[in-house]
Scaffold this motif. Structure first.
Motif, PDB file in Angstrom:
ATOM      1  N   VAL A  30      38.170  45.330  34.123  1.00 44.64           N
ATOM      2  CA  VAL A  30      37.205  45.901  33.355  1.00 44.64           C
ATOM      3  C   VAL A  30      36.701  47.178  34.010  1.00 44.64           C
ATOM      4  O   VAL A  30      36.770  48.316  33.125  1.00 44.64           O
ATOM      5  CB  VAL A  30      36.016  44.692  32.953  1.00 44.64           C
ATOM      6  CG1 VAL A  30      34.709  45.717  32.448  1.00 44.64           C
ATOM      7  CG2 VAL A  30      36.431  43.778  31.993  1.00 44.64           C
ATOM      8  N   ALA A  33      39.464  49.785  33.730  1.00 45.68           N
ATOM      9  CA  ALA A  33      39.245  50.326  32.201  1.00 45.68           C
ATOM     10  C   ALA A  33      38.288  51.253  32.119  1.00 45.68           C
ATOM     11  O   ALA A  33      38.389  52.239  31.353  1.00 45.68           O
ATOM     12  CB  ALA A  33      39.133  49.079  31.268  1.00 45.68           C
ATOM     13  N   GLU A  59      38.224  45.386  25.529  1.00 43.89           N
ATOM     14  CA  GLU A  59      38.849  44.698  26.532  1.00 43.89           C
ATOM     15  C   GLU A  59      38.923  43.189  26.187  1.00 43.89           C
ATOM     16  O   GLU A  59      39.779  42.536  26.105  1.00 43.89           O
ATOM     17  CB  GLU A  59      38.431  44.864  27.814  1.00 43.89           C
ATOM     18  CG  GLU A  59      38.783  46.049  28.396  1.00 43.89           C
ATOM     19  CD  GLU A  59      40.293  46.397  28.762  1.00 43.89           C
ATOM     20  OE1 GLU A  59      40.780  45.552  29.301  1.00 43.89           O
ATOM     21  OE2 GLU A  59      40.842  47.363  28.350  1.00 43.89           O
ATOM     22  N   LYS A  62      41.383  42.768  23.193  1.00 49.91           N
ATOM     23  CA  LYS A  62      42.697  42.520  23.770  1.00 49.91           C
ATOM     24  C   LYS A  62      42.948  41.056  24.369  1.00 49.91           C
ATOM     25  O   LYS A  62      43.973  40.490  24.035  1.00 49.91           O
ATOM     26  CB  LYS A  62      42.929  43.460  24.797  1.00 49.91           C
ATOM     27  CG  LYS A  62      43.069  45.027  24.343  1.00 49.91           C
ATOM     28  CD  LYS A  62      43.249  45.776  25.767  1.00 49.91           C
ATOM     29  CE  LYS A  62      43.064  47.060  25.480  1.00 49.91           C
ATOM     30  NZ  LYS A  62      43.041  48.332  26.581  1.00 49.91           N
ATOM     31  N   ARG A  63      41.805  40.589  24.939  1.00 47.81           N
ATOM     32  CA  ARG A  63      42.266  39.378  25.429  1.00 47.81           C
ATOM     33  C   ARG A  63      42.211  38.412  24.284  1.00 47.81           C
ATOM     34  O   ARG A  63      42.835  37.315  24.405  1.00 47.81           O
ATOM     35  CB  ARG A  63      41.123  38.765  26.374  1.00 47.81           C
ATOM     36  CG  ARG A  63      40.857  39.646  27.746  1.00 47.81           C
ATOM     37  CD  ARG A  63      41.970  39.701  28.436  1.00 47.81           C
ATOM     38  NE  ARG A  63      41.919  40.770  29.255  1.00 47.81           N
ATOM     39  CZ  ARG A  63      42.378  42.125  29.348  1.00 47.81           C
ATOM     40  NH1 ARG A  63      42.803  42.450  28.054  1.00 47.81           N
ATOM     41  NH2 ARG A  63      42.145  42.955  29.923  1.00 47.81           N
TER      42      ARG A  63
END
Length: 152
Positions: A30, A33, A59, A62-63
Motif C-alpha cells: 500500500v 502504491a 487497492e 483490486k484485492r
C-alpha cells in the motif's frame, strides 16, 4: 505528510516487529502504491488524506476482484491470501456505507438535481453529486447500480 500515511508507516513498523507477515507485506504494498501515486504525473506531489483513501480504496478493490477471480478459478489458497490483504486495507478505510445509506444519498441527489422524470439521461448529473459524498466509503459500481435502479 498526511496523518493516514504516517499511521500506515507506524503500523508497518509495528507489524514487522510483531512478525505479522500478511500485515507487513500488505502495508508495504500500500505504501508503494501511495508513493507511485505521489510521483505519477508531471511533477511529484504530497498526497492528502483524501488522496490516500482513494489509493487505499483502489487497492482494496483490486484485492476483492482478485479474490473473486481466484475463487472462480479454483485457487482457494490464493483467494484467501487476497481476502486477508483486503481485510488489512479495510482497517484504514472509512466505515463503508450500507445499501440503505447509498439509496438515501441517491434519492437526495435525484431530488437535488431535479432528475426525477428524466430517466437515464440524468445519470451523469446524479453521479456527479453522489460520487464526492461516497468517495472511499462505497464501491462506485454499487452506487451506479442504485442510481440506475432509481432512475429507471
Amino acid at each position: 505528510m498526511s496523518a493516514l500515511k504516517d499511521r500506515l508507516r507506524a503500523d508497518l513498523t509495528a507489524a514487522i516487529k510483531a512478525r505479522d507477515e500478511v500485515r507487513s507485506s500488505t502495508l508495504r504494498m500500500v505504501l508503494t502504491a501511495i508513493t507511485n501515486a505521489e510521483v505519477a504525473g508531471k511533477e511529484a506531489r504530497e498526497l492528502s488524506d483524501d488522496d490516500v483513501i482513494g489509493v487505499l480504496s483502489s487497492e482494496g478493490k483490486k484485492r476483492r476482484e482478485a479474490a473473486t477471480a481466484f475463487e472462480e478459478g479454483g485457487r482457494a489458497e490464493m483467494a484467501a491470501k487476497e481476502k486477508a490483504e483486503a481485510a488489512v486495507i479495510a482497517d484504514y478505510l472509512p466505515e463503508q456505507l450500507s445499501a440503505d445509506d447509498i439509496a438515501t444519498l441517491v434519492t437526495a441527489a435525484i431530488a437535488q438535481v431535479g432528475a426525477a422524470g428524466e430517466g437515464m439521461k440524468a445519470m451523469g448529473k446524479v453521479m456527479g453529486v453522489v460520487t464526492p459524498q461516497v468517495k472511499g466509503r462505497a464501491d462506485g459500481g454499487a452506487v451506479a447500480a442504485e442510481v440506475r435502479r432509481q432512475l429507471a
